[in-house]
Design a protein around this motif. Structure first.
Motif, PDB file in Angstrom:
ATOM      1  N   ASP A  44      31.455  14.721 -47.181  1.00  0.00           N
ATOM      2  CA  ASP A  44      30.100  14.198 -46.966  1.00  0.00           C
ATOM      3  C   ASP A  44      29.818  13.987 -45.481  1.00  0.00           C
ATOM      4  OD1 ASP A  44      29.640  14.232 -49.690  1.00  0.00           O
ATOM      5  OD2 ASP A  44      29.985  12.072 -49.956  1.00  0.00           O
ATOM      6  N   SER A  45      30.792  13.484 -44.758  1.00  0.00           N
ATOM      7  CA  SER A  45      30.638  13.255 -43.322  1.00  0.00           C
ATOM      8  C   SER A  45      30.449  14.571 -42.567  1.00  0.00           C
ATOM      9  CB  SER A  45      31.859  12.502 -42.789  1.00  0.00           C
ATOM     10  OG  SER A  45      31.788  12.361 -41.403  1.00  0.00           O
ATOM     11  N   LEU A  46      31.275  15.564 -42.890  1.00  0.00           N
ATOM     12  CA  LEU A  46      31.153  16.867 -42.230  1.00  0.00           C
ATOM     13  C   LEU A  46      29.818  17.519 -42.551  1.00  0.00           C
ATOM     14  CD1 LEU A  46      32.309  19.147 -40.527  1.00  0.00           C
ATOM     15  CD2 LEU A  46      33.491  19.975 -42.577  1.00  0.00           C
ATOM     16  N   LEU A  47      29.403  17.467 -43.809  1.00  0.00           N
ATOM     17  CA  LEU A  47      28.111  18.040 -44.191  1.00  0.00           C
ATOM     18  C   LEU A  47      26.954  17.342 -43.492  1.00  0.00           C
ATOM     19  CD1 LEU A  47      28.608  18.727 -48.004  1.00  0.00           C
ATOM     20  CD2 LEU A  47      28.510  20.384 -46.140  1.00  0.00           C
ATOM     21  N   ALA A  48      27.048  16.027 -43.345  1.00  0.00           N
ATOM     22  CA  ALA A  48      25.989  15.292 -42.640  1.00  0.00           C
ATOM     23  C   ALA A  48      25.902  15.738 -41.185  1.00  0.00           C
ATOM     24  CB  ALA A  48      26.249  13.787 -42.723  1.00  0.00           C
ATOM     25  N   ARG A  49      27.059  15.935 -40.568  1.00  0.00           N
ATOM     26  CA  ARG A  49      27.067  16.413 -39.170  1.00  0.00           C
ATOM     27  C   ARG A  49      26.459  17.803 -39.055  1.00  0.00           C
ATOM     28  NH1 ARG A  49      32.768  16.215 -36.592  1.00  0.00           N
ATOM     29  NH2 ARG A  49      31.566  17.069 -34.867  1.00  0.00           N
ATOM     30  N   LEU A  50      26.811  18.694 -39.982  1.00  0.00           N
ATOM     31  CA  LEU A  50      26.293  20.060 -39.929  1.00  0.00           C
ATOM     32  C   LEU A  50      24.790  20.100 -40.179  1.00  0.00           C
ATOM     33  CD1 LEU A  50      29.139  21.985 -41.780  1.00  0.00           C
ATOM     34  CD2 LEU A  50      28.507  22.207 -39.366  1.00  0.00           C
ATOM     35  N   THR A  51      24.320  19.367 -41.187  1.00  0.00           N
ATOM     36  CA  THR A  51      22.891  19.405 -41.506  1.00  0.00           C
ATOM     37  C   THR A  51      22.048  18.694 -40.452  1.00  0.00           C
ATOM     38  OG1 THR A  51      23.068  17.467 -42.949  1.00  0.00           O
ATOM     39  CG2 THR A  51      23.257  19.630 -43.981  1.00  0.00           C
ATOM     40  N   ALA A  52      22.650  17.798 -39.676  1.00  0.00           N
ATOM     41  CA  ALA A  52      21.916  17.124 -38.600  1.00  0.00           C
ATOM     42  C   ALA A  52      21.897  17.971 -37.332  1.00  0.00           C
ATOM     43  CB  ALA A  52      22.552  15.762 -38.299  1.00  0.00           C
ATOM     44  N   GLY A  53      22.629  19.080 -37.337  1.00  0.00           N
ATOM     45  CA  GLY A  53      22.707  19.935 -36.165  1.00  0.00           C
ATOM     46  C   GLY A  53      21.608  20.985 -36.148  1.00  0.00           C
ATOM     47  N   PRO A  54      21.651  21.848 -35.149  1.00  0.00           N
ATOM     48  CA  PRO A  54      20.670  22.936 -35.041  1.00  0.00           C
ATOM     49  C   PRO A  54      21.038  24.050 -36.027  1.00  0.00           C
ATOM     50  CG  PRO A  54      22.233  23.069 -33.234  1.00  0.00           C
ATOM     51  CD  PRO A  54      22.569  21.827 -34.020  1.00  0.00           C
ATOM     52  N   THR A  55      20.528  23.955 -37.243  1.00  0.00           N
ATOM     53  CA  THR A  55      21.000  24.795 -38.340  1.00  0.00           C
ATOM     54  C   THR A  55      20.775  26.292 -38.096  1.00  0.00           C
ATOM     55  OG1 THR A  55      18.945  24.360 -39.531  1.00  0.00           O
ATOM     56  CG2 THR A  55      20.856  22.990 -40.074  1.00  0.00           C
ATOM     57  N   GLU A  95      14.225  21.022 -28.520  1.00  0.00           N
ATOM     58  CA  GLU A  95      14.625  19.628 -28.706  1.00  0.00           C
ATOM     59  C   GLU A  95      15.969  19.357 -28.028  1.00  0.00           C
ATOM     60  OE1 GLU A  95      15.377  15.676 -29.902  1.00  0.00           O
ATOM     61  OE2 GLU A  95      13.564  16.808 -29.439  1.00  0.00           O
ATOM     62  N   GLY A  96      16.891  20.296 -28.125  1.00  0.00           N
ATOM     63  CA  GLY A  96      18.189  20.140 -27.467  1.00  0.00           C
ATOM     64  C   GLY A  96      18.047  20.018 -25.958  1.00  0.00           C
ATOM     65  N   LEU A  97      17.196  20.852 -25.374  1.00  0.00           N
ATOM     66  CA  LEU A  97      16.958  20.776 -23.928  1.00  0.00           C
ATOM     67  C   LEU A  97      16.301  19.448 -23.545  1.00  0.00           C
ATOM     68  CD1 LEU A  97      15.661  24.376 -23.099  1.00  0.00           C
ATOM     69  CD2 LEU A  97      17.913  23.402 -22.617  1.00  0.00           C
ATOM     70  N   ALA A  98      15.314  19.035 -24.332  1.00  0.00           N
ATOM     71  CA  ALA A  98      14.625  17.767 -24.042  1.00  0.00           C
ATOM     72  C   ALA A  98      15.586  16.589 -24.169  1.00  0.00           C
ATOM     73  CB  ALA A  98      13.431  17.586 -24.981  1.00  0.00           C
ATOM     74  N   ALA A  99      16.409  16.609 -25.181  1.00  0.00           N
ATOM     75  CA  ALA A  99      17.374  15.520 -25.365  1.00  0.00           C
ATOM     76  C   ALA A  99      18.367  15.474 -24.213  1.00  0.00           C
ATOM     77  CB  ALA A  99      18.109  15.693 -26.693  1.00  0.00           C
ATOM     78  N   PHE A 100      18.806  16.635 -23.756  1.00  0.00           N
ATOM     79  CA  PHE A 100      19.726  16.684 -22.612  1.00  0.00           C
ATOM     80  C   PHE A 100      19.041  16.124 -21.368  1.00  0.00           C
ATOM     81  CE2 PHE A 100      21.510  18.916 -18.929  1.00  0.00           C
ATOM     82  CZ  PHE A 100      22.847  18.553 -19.057  1.00  0.00           C
ATOM     83  N   ARG A 101      17.810  16.575 -21.138  1.00  0.00           N
ATOM     84  CA  ARG A 101      17.055  16.106 -19.978  1.00  0.00           C
ATOM     85  C   ARG A 101      16.835  14.594 -20.028  1.00  0.00           C
ATOM     86  NH1 ARG A 101      11.807  18.096 -20.871  1.00  0.00           N
ATOM     87  NH2 ARG A 101      11.577  16.125 -21.972  1.00  0.00           N
ATOM     88  N   ASP A 102      16.514  14.081 -21.224  1.00  0.00           N
ATOM     89  CA  ASP A 102      16.218  12.655 -21.389  1.00  0.00           C
ATOM     90  C   ASP A 102      17.464  11.806 -21.620  1.00  0.00           C
ATOM     91  OD1 ASP A 102      13.597  13.500 -21.185  1.00  0.00           O
ATOM     92  OD2 ASP A 102      13.216  13.384 -23.351  1.00  0.00           O
ATOM     93  N   ARG A 103      18.614  12.455 -21.660  1.00  0.00           N
ATOM     94  CA  ARG A 103      19.896  11.766 -21.869  1.00  0.00           C
ATOM     95  C   ARG A 103      19.893  10.934 -23.154  1.00  0.00           C
ATOM     96  NH1 ARG A 103      22.165  10.592 -15.875  1.00  0.00           N
ATOM     97  NH2 ARG A 103      21.302  12.471 -14.987  1.00  0.00           N
ATOM     98  N   ARG A 104      19.541  11.627 -24.245  1.00  0.00           N
ATOM     99  CA  ARG A 104      19.508  10.999 -25.556  1.00  0.00           C
ATOM    100  C   ARG A 104      20.098  11.962 -26.578  1.00  0.00           C
ATOM    101  NH1 ARG A 104      15.583  13.641 -28.333  1.00  0.00           N
ATOM    102  NH2 ARG A 104      13.890  14.546 -27.110  1.00  0.00           N
ATOM    103  N   ASP A 105      20.388  11.471 -27.753  1.00  0.00           N
ATOM    104  CA  ASP A 105      20.869  12.333 -28.824  1.00  0.00           C
ATOM    105  C   ASP A 105      19.694  13.163 -29.354  1.00  0.00           C
ATOM    106  OD1 ASP A 105      23.449  11.360 -28.697  1.00  0.00           O
ATOM    107  OD2 ASP A 105      23.099   9.815 -30.214  1.00  0.00           O
ATOM    108  N   PRO A 106      19.936  14.430 -29.644  1.00  0.00           N
ATOM    109  CA  PRO A 106      18.847  15.273 -30.164  1.00  0.00           C
ATOM    110  C   PRO A 106      18.523  14.919 -31.614  1.00  0.00           C
ATOM    111  CG  PRO A 106      20.902  16.506 -30.116  1.00  0.00           C
ATOM    112  CD  PRO A 106      21.171  15.185 -29.463  1.00  0.00           C
TER     113      PRO A 106
END
Length: 111
Positions: A44-55, A95-106
């Motif tokens: 469940d933890s691994l699936l949550a990480r994968l589905t929260a990623g850039p699919t 979103e990944g670029l914006a999160a990196f720029r803003d220093r936050r989690d995407p």
């Protein structure tokens, strides 16, 4: 450490040496080793990480790995370039670029 793991894996494959799940994890042969009663939680933890990623990018990565097993280096590099172009068009890429720029989690949405 990575090269040491490869050497150990060769010993396992060539000499039939058995390894524990923990050893296989340490060597990078498997993702993780957990006790049977912790398996559902780990999955469940691994699936949550994968589905929260850039699919889309994850899917393109899986496709590139499969393609690269049968293609030449030149073909694989061309496929990677095509995949990069496709992934750059996604909202998750932006979103990944914006999160990196803003220093936050995407906050990826799978688009």
């Amino acid at each position: 450490p990575r090269l040491a793991g490869v050497a150990r894996a060769k010993r396992m494959l060539l000499l039939g040496e058995q390894v524990t799940g923990s050893q296989a994890t340490d060597w990078g042969l498997i993702h993780d080793a957990v006790a049977a009663d912790q398996l559902d939680t780990a999955v469940d933890s691994l699936l949550a990480r994968l589905t929260a990623g850039p699919t889309v990018a994850i899917g393109l990565t899986k496709q590139a790995i499969a393609y690269g097993q049968h293609a030449t280096l030149s073909q694989s590099l061309n496929q990677e370039l095509s995949n990069l172009e496709l992934s750059c068009r996604t909202s998750d890429f932006k979103e990944g670029l914006a999160a990196f720029r803003d220093r936050r989690d995407p906050d990826f949405q799978g688009r």
